[in-house]
Design an enzyme around this catalytic site. Sequence first.
Site, PDB file in Angstrom:
ATOM      1  N   LYS A   1       0.818  -1.208   0.000  1.00  0.00           N
ATOM      2  CA  LYS A   1       0.000   0.000   0.000  1.00  0.00           C
ATOM      3  C   LYS A   1       0.860   1.271   0.000  1.00  0.00           C
ATOM      4  CE  LYS A   1      -4.315  -1.700   0.678  1.00  0.00           C
ATOM      5  NZ  LYS A   1      -5.534  -1.341  -0.039  1.00  0.00           N
TER       6      LYS A   1
ATOM      7  N   ASP B   1      -8.211  -0.074   6.657  1.00  0.00           N
ATOM      8  CA  ASP B   1      -8.029  -1.178   7.602  1.00  0.00           C
ATOM      9  C   ASP B   1      -6.687  -1.044   8.303  1.00  0.00           C
ATOM     10  OD1 ASP B   1     -10.348  -2.830   7.415  1.00  0.00           O
ATOM     11  OD2 ASP B   1      -9.718  -3.443   5.420  1.00  0.00           O
TER      12      ASP B   1
END
Length: 395
Positions: free
Chosen positions: A75, A123
């Site tokens: 990410k 998350d």
Amino acid sequence: MFILNTNADYRRPLEPADAAILGLDAAAGVERHLSFRDQHAETPLVSLPALAAETGVAAIHLKDEGQRLGLGSFKALGGAYAVIRLVLEEAEARLGRPVDMPELYSPDIRKIAGTMTFACATDGNHGRSVAQGAELVGARAAIFVHAGVSDERVAAIARFGAAMIRVAGSYDDSVKEAARVADERNWTIVSDTSWPGYERIPGLVMQGYTALVREALRQMPAPPTHVFIQSGVGGIAAAVAGHLAIMLGERRPVFAVVDPARAACLFETARAGRPVTVPHGEPTVMAMLECYEPSLVAWRILSRVADAFMTVGEEDAVAVMRRLANPLGTDPAVVAGESGGVGLAGFLKAVADPEVKAALSIGAESRILLVNTEGATDPGKYQEIVGLSPCEVVR
């Protein structure tokens, strides 16, 4: 569960906008962007010959994103990249001239960035990337986290100076709340999922992920014949599958998307032939993949270039974490977080089932590419599951 892609769009060309986002020129631009980033280095491609021999394939290579840009997950390539691109675009608009990466830390650009706030739901890993990108350019970040995000992950994001906002409910609830508040306050939402009317920025996030594909292809002795990629809303799977399809054309590998059984939004979407929101149930240990509604852009791409969709269970994810920490023979140990090794879990399920193995044409000549999408981003949880700390595994 396992299904082949039978959707009407299967094997049709990518839409022009998607092909541009994931194309060769765009991916080369991502790598140029990374050359200006501190801590940038190609992540390792780990060969697992003993595991390959055990499973009866020619080679298994694991792209280890657990060391990416100091954030511990793939990410890092997406959120921060999108934030920086958006700041440079805003600077061009305000200054009335071209602005590029060498000016990123100049007083003029930082002054403009200081007027901008970037928001997202997470998350854990995407929010950390957005927060890091905002800190790098001198912008503000507001990160929305749902009830299931651990305090350790929240603290890891907050250290970049982001405002942390807790939201009751699931990841999808936090996505909706982040979008609502950002609209009210004129913040820029940098989401890794897309919805009707909101596609360009998630496209930029996915574009950032193409860097790991280009690196892996340079590092592999020969292109892969099969790729298994885990998926939450679909961004990483679509980026890898889409870029491989563009780069390799008819020589592209067989591509399988792997979902947690408890949050199988892409599997159910593929089965229905249209975007499906799955009901919330018991949480999954694969916390970074606990998404119940797919990204529209990701599904549009995967409906064309993914060959199969499958699910793995809780015990599969845990077992593969332990297997990577305690490898066969001389295979190196790899620290994989709860969601990091899910692609490998999918491959292991596939080769253990003769029908699935045959459907995917896996054999003795197969070369498997996997991505460890995260390291121990929650070290306490990792040690609880594996029985060893990340440092002990590395040693």
